[in-house]
Write a protein that holds these residues in place. Structure first.
Motif, PDB file in Angstrom:
ATOM      1  N   GLY A  18     -11.182   3.532  -4.383  1.00 26.14           N
ATOM      2  CA  GLY A  18     -11.075   4.171  -3.077  1.00 26.14           C
ATOM      3  C   GLY A  18      -9.662   4.174  -2.544  1.00 26.14           C
ATOM      4  O   GLY A  18      -8.719   3.643  -3.148  1.00 26.14           O
ATOM      5  N   GLY A  19      -9.536   4.759  -1.355  1.00 31.00           N
ATOM      6  CA  GLY A  19      -8.228   4.857  -0.726  1.00 31.00           C
ATOM      7  C   GLY A  19      -7.651   3.501  -0.371  1.00 31.00           C
ATOM      8  O   GLY A  19      -6.428   3.302  -0.432  1.00 31.00           O
ATOM      9  N   ARG A  20      -8.520   2.541  -0.010  1.00 32.43           N
ATOM     10  CA  ARG A  20      -8.034   1.205   0.342  1.00 32.43           C
ATOM     11  C   ARG A  20      -7.349   0.542  -0.841  1.00 32.43           C
ATOM     12  O   ARG A  20      -6.286  -0.066  -0.704  1.00 32.43           O
ATOM     13  CB  ARG A  20      -9.189   0.325   0.817  1.00 32.43           C
ATOM     14  CG  ARG A  20      -9.708   0.663   2.196  1.00 32.43           C
ATOM     15  CD  ARG A  20     -10.765  -0.340   2.591  1.00 32.43           C
ATOM     16  NE  ARG A  20     -11.275  -0.084   3.934  1.00 32.43           N
ATOM     17  CZ  ARG A  20     -12.205  -0.829   4.528  1.00 32.43           C
ATOM     18  NH1 ARG A  20     -12.720  -1.862   3.866  1.00 32.43           N
ATOM     19  NH2 ARG A  20     -12.615  -0.546   5.737  1.00 32.43           N
ATOM     20  N   GLU A  21      -7.988   0.631  -2.022  1.00 32.78           N
ATOM     21  CA  GLU A  21      -7.426   0.003  -3.205  1.00 32.78           C
ATOM     22  C   GLU A  21      -6.096   0.640  -3.585  1.00 32.78           C
ATOM     23  O   GLU A  21      -5.145  -0.062  -3.962  1.00 32.78           O
ATOM     24  CB  GLU A  21      -8.403   0.098  -4.379  1.00 32.78           C
ATOM     25  CG  GLU A  21      -9.641  -0.770  -4.242  1.00 32.78           C
ATOM     26  CD  GLU A  21     -10.683  -0.181  -3.309  1.00 32.78           C
ATOM     27  OE1 GLU A  21     -10.493   0.968  -2.879  1.00 32.78           O
ATOM     28  OE2 GLU A  21     -11.682  -0.869  -3.007  1.00 32.78           O
ATOM     29  N   ILE A  22      -6.027   1.958  -3.474  1.00 30.60           N
ATOM     30  CA  ILE A  22      -4.786   2.659  -3.809  1.00 30.60           C
ATOM     31  C   ILE A  22      -3.684   2.269  -2.841  1.00 30.60           C
ATOM     32  O   ILE A  22      -2.542   2.001  -3.240  1.00 30.60           O
ATOM     33  CB  ILE A  22      -5.012   4.180  -3.801  1.00 30.60           C
ATOM     34  CG1 ILE A  22      -5.977   4.586  -4.924  1.00 30.60           C
ATOM     35  CG2 ILE A  22      -3.688   4.928  -3.946  1.00 30.60           C
ATOM     36  CD1 ILE A  22      -6.378   6.030  -4.897  1.00 30.60           C
ATOM     37  N   SER A  23      -4.023   2.230  -1.551  1.00 30.04           N
ATOM     38  CA  SER A  23      -3.029   1.855  -0.542  1.00 30.04           C
ATOM     39  C   SER A  23      -2.526   0.432  -0.768  1.00 30.04           C
ATOM     40  O   SER A  23      -1.324   0.162  -0.670  1.00 30.04           O
ATOM     41  CB  SER A  23      -3.626   1.978   0.861  1.00 30.04           C
ATOM     42  OG  SER A  23      -4.032   3.297   1.132  1.00 30.04           O
ATOM     43  N   ALA A  24      -3.458  -0.494  -1.066  1.00 35.14           N
ATOM     44  CA  ALA A  24      -3.067  -1.880  -1.316  1.00 35.14           C
ATOM     45  C   ALA A  24      -2.169  -1.982  -2.543  1.00 35.14           C
ATOM     46  O   ALA A  24      -1.175  -2.722  -2.547  1.00 35.14           O
ATOM     47  CB  ALA A  24      -4.303  -2.752  -1.495  1.00 35.14           C
ATOM     48  N   ALA A  25      -2.497  -1.222  -3.592  1.00 36.29           N
ATOM     49  CA  ALA A  25      -1.674  -1.248  -4.808  1.00 36.29           C
ATOM     50  C   ALA A  25      -0.263  -0.735  -4.520  1.00 36.29           C
ATOM     51  O   ALA A  25       0.728  -1.293  -5.015  1.00 36.29           O
ATOM     52  CB  ALA A  25      -2.328  -0.403  -5.902  1.00 36.29           C
ATOM     53  N   ILE A  26      -0.163   0.310  -3.700  1.00 37.65           N
ATOM     54  CA  ILE A  26       1.154   0.855  -3.347  1.00 37.65           C
ATOM     55  C   ILE A  26       1.963  -0.172  -2.562  1.00 37.65           C
ATOM     56  O   ILE A  26       3.166  -0.362  -2.799  1.00 37.65           O
ATOM     57  CB  ILE A  26       0.989   2.160  -2.544  1.00 37.65           C
ATOM     58  CG1 ILE A  26       0.420   3.263  -3.433  1.00 37.65           C
ATOM     59  CG2 ILE A  26       2.330   2.600  -1.943  1.00 37.65           C
ATOM     60  CD1 ILE A  26       0.048   4.521  -2.689  1.00 37.65           C
ATOM     61  N   ILE A  27       1.298  -0.867  -1.622  1.00 42.89           N
ATOM     62  CA  ILE A  27       1.988  -1.885  -0.821  1.00 42.89           C
ATOM     63  C   ILE A  27       2.524  -2.993  -1.711  1.00 42.89           C
ATOM     64  O   ILE A  27       3.691  -3.394  -1.610  1.00 42.89           O
ATOM     65  CB  ILE A  27       1.045  -2.454   0.247  1.00 42.89           C
ATOM     66  CG1 ILE A  27       0.734  -1.403   1.315  1.00 42.89           C
ATOM     67  CG2 ILE A  27       1.668  -3.692   0.910  1.00 42.89           C
ATOM     68  CD1 ILE A  27      -0.335  -1.826   2.299  1.00 42.89           C
ATOM     69  N   TRP A  28       1.672  -3.498  -2.624  1.00 38.25           N
ATOM     70  CA  TRP A  28       2.109  -4.611  -3.476  1.00 38.25           C
ATOM     71  C   TRP A  28       3.210  -4.175  -4.433  1.00 38.25           C
ATOM     72  O   TRP A  28       4.144  -4.959  -4.710  1.00 38.25           O
ATOM     73  CB  TRP A  28       0.923  -5.186  -4.252  1.00 38.25           C
ATOM     74  CG  TRP A  28      -0.009  -5.988  -3.406  1.00 38.25           C
ATOM     75  CD1 TRP A  28      -1.318  -5.723  -3.125  1.00 38.25           C
ATOM     76  CD2 TRP A  28       0.296  -7.210  -2.716  1.00 38.25           C
ATOM     77  NE1 TRP A  28      -1.847  -6.686  -2.298  1.00 38.25           N
ATOM     78  CE2 TRP A  28      -0.884  -7.620  -2.038  1.00 38.25           C
ATOM     79  CE3 TRP A  28       1.437  -7.999  -2.608  1.00 38.25           C
ATOM     80  CZ2 TRP A  28      -0.943  -8.769  -1.263  1.00 38.25           C
ATOM     81  CZ3 TRP A  28       1.383  -9.148  -1.832  1.00 38.25           C
ATOM     82  CH2 TRP A  28       0.213  -9.526  -1.174  1.00 38.25           C
ATOM     83  N   LEU A  29       3.141  -2.965  -4.946  1.00 40.12           N
ATOM     84  CA  LEU A  29       4.212  -2.470  -5.817  1.00 40.12           C
ATOM     85  C   LEU A  29       5.520  -2.340  -5.054  1.00 40.12           C
ATOM     86  O   LEU A  29       6.593  -2.706  -5.565  1.00 40.12           O
ATOM     87  CB  LEU A  29       3.820  -1.112  -6.422  1.00 40.12           C
ATOM     88  CG  LEU A  29       2.861  -1.152  -7.612  1.00 40.12           C
ATOM     89  CD1 LEU A  29       2.434   0.263  -7.998  1.00 40.12           C
ATOM     90  CD2 LEU A  29       3.519  -1.848  -8.809  1.00 40.12           C
ATOM     91  N   ALA A  30       5.437  -1.816  -3.834  1.00 38.23           N
ATOM     92  CA  ALA A  30       6.642  -1.689  -3.009  1.00 38.23           C
ATOM     93  C   ALA A  30       7.239  -3.068  -2.715  1.00 38.23           C
ATOM     94  O   ALA A  30       8.461  -3.259  -2.786  1.00 38.23           O
ATOM     95  CB  ALA A  30       6.316  -0.966  -1.709  1.00 38.23           C
ATOM     96  N   LEU A  31       6.388  -4.055  -2.418  1.00 35.36           N
ATOM     97  CA  LEU A  31       6.870  -5.409  -2.141  1.00 35.36           C
ATOM     98  C   LEU A  31       7.469  -6.050  -3.388  1.00 35.36           C
ATOM     99  O   LEU A  31       8.447  -6.798  -3.305  1.00 35.36           O
ATOM    100  CB  LEU A  31       5.730  -6.275  -1.609  1.00 35.36           C
ATOM    101  CG  LEU A  31       5.210  -5.940  -0.205  1.00 35.36           C
ATOM    102  CD1 LEU A  31       3.999  -6.799   0.136  1.00 35.36           C
ATOM    103  CD2 LEU A  31       6.301  -6.139   0.835  1.00 35.36           C
TER     104      LEU A  31
END
Length: 328
Positions: A18-31
């Motif tokens: 879902g969108g939540r998982e994708i958003s979380a993955a983007i945040i962790w990659l950016a961090l």
């Protein structure tokens, strides 16, 4: 008439991302790649460390404020106790950063455990006022106890000591220290996520929503508030310990109610009842503070304006507004 096909068990559809998982993955990659891309956009790594530290402190407060419904204006006390505990441990016991972080976290967390029973029976404004009172008590203790805390000048004489791994001393420059902060931030977020998914986390939310019904079901509501308060204090104390390592300084201002107000502002800006709300609020608050303080001495005025506009136009916080738009 049945066929062989009728007897086959129904296959479950593959779980979709879902969108939540994708958003979380983007945040962790950016961090994960902050030390690479942040300097390219004019930032510096210590600023990212500060964002994560304040996001950690606000996440701890949000467990109490957003999910349990207790508005604390004294949480900087545990942030400051963590900072002083870490600095004093390095100065007087042993120059070990892992042990110093544990000592600071324990000092702040135990402070929260001791204060918890005295605030858990209070509701609304009385809860907030008594948390301020205890916070200011710790503040004046730090100011007056000159021989231990350094008084109004703060605690100095300690620094970010190297990590000793396998007989090798690893110096923690800005990038390496950032990854230490990121690792602990990830642990905190995982712990909070598991708590919120557990029966205890559901009890926290139920305490916020309807304490009368919860008491009718036989749940000890006051103890739920105490547990949430204690866990929140431990997380906030860990953030304070890391902040002491970041700045090599512990100040009475780390215990002041103004800093507690900043943590509340961060939660409100991002979204109090959102898992990632405190992180988003910390990004907005710290980046705005860093930029505005470099161009004007009245930067707090603009921070206040941002907060007022956020409350007026995004009452659910920025993340709550984004989720609402996505649903519609």
């Amino acid at each position: 008439m049945s066929t062989a096909l009728d007897t086959k068990p129904a296959t479950r559809p593959a779980p979709s991302i879902g969108g939540r998982e994708i958003s979380a993955a983007i945040i962790w990659l950016a961090l994960l790649f902050v030390p690479i891309w942040l300097p390219a956009v004019g930032g510096f790594t210590d600023l990212a460390s500060r964002v994560l530290i304040y996001a950690m402190a606000a996440t701890g407060l949000n467990l109490l404020l957003g999910y349990t419904g207790g508005l604390s204006f004294g949480h900087a006390a545990y942030f400051g106790l963590g900072a002083y505990g870490t600095g004093l441990f390095i100065i007087h016991v042993i120059p070990s950063m892992p042990l110093a972080l544990i000592a600071g976290t324990l000092l702040g967390g135990i402070g929260g455990i001791l204060v918890g029973p005295m605030v858990m029976k209070r509701k609304g404004i009385y809860f907030s006022m008594i948390t301020i009172a205890f916070g200011q008590m710790f503040y004046f203790l730090a100011v007056r106890w000159n021989t231990v805390t350094g008084g109004e000048d703060g605690l100095t004489g300690f620094s970010r000591v190297p990590l000793h791994l396998g007989g090798e001393a690893i110096k923690l420059g800005p990038a390496r220290f950032y990854y230490v902060v990121l690792a602990l931030f990830a642990v905190v977020m995982l712990v909070v996520w598991q708590i919120l998914r557990s029966p205890m986390g559901h009890a926290f939310v139920a305490t916020r929503e309807n304490t009368t019904r919860l008491r009718f079901l036989g749940v000890a509501v006051d103890k739920q508030v105490w547990v949430a308060f204690a866990i929140s204090a431990f997380i906030t104390a860990l953030a304070g310990s890391l902040n002491a390592m970041l700045t090599a300084f512990a100040s009475p201002d780390d215990l002041q109610w103004q800093l507690s107000g900043s943590f509340v502002v961060i939660c409100v800006l991002g979204g109090m009842r959102s898992f990632w709300g405190p992180f988003l609020g910390a990004v907005i608050y710290i980046v705005a503070q860093d930029y505005l303080s470099s161009v004007t001495q009245n930067w707090m005025t603009y921070i206040g304006l941002i907060f007022v506009l956020s409350v007026l136009f995004f009452p659910q916080g920025l993340l709550g507004f984004i989720k609402g738009r996505a649903r519609s």
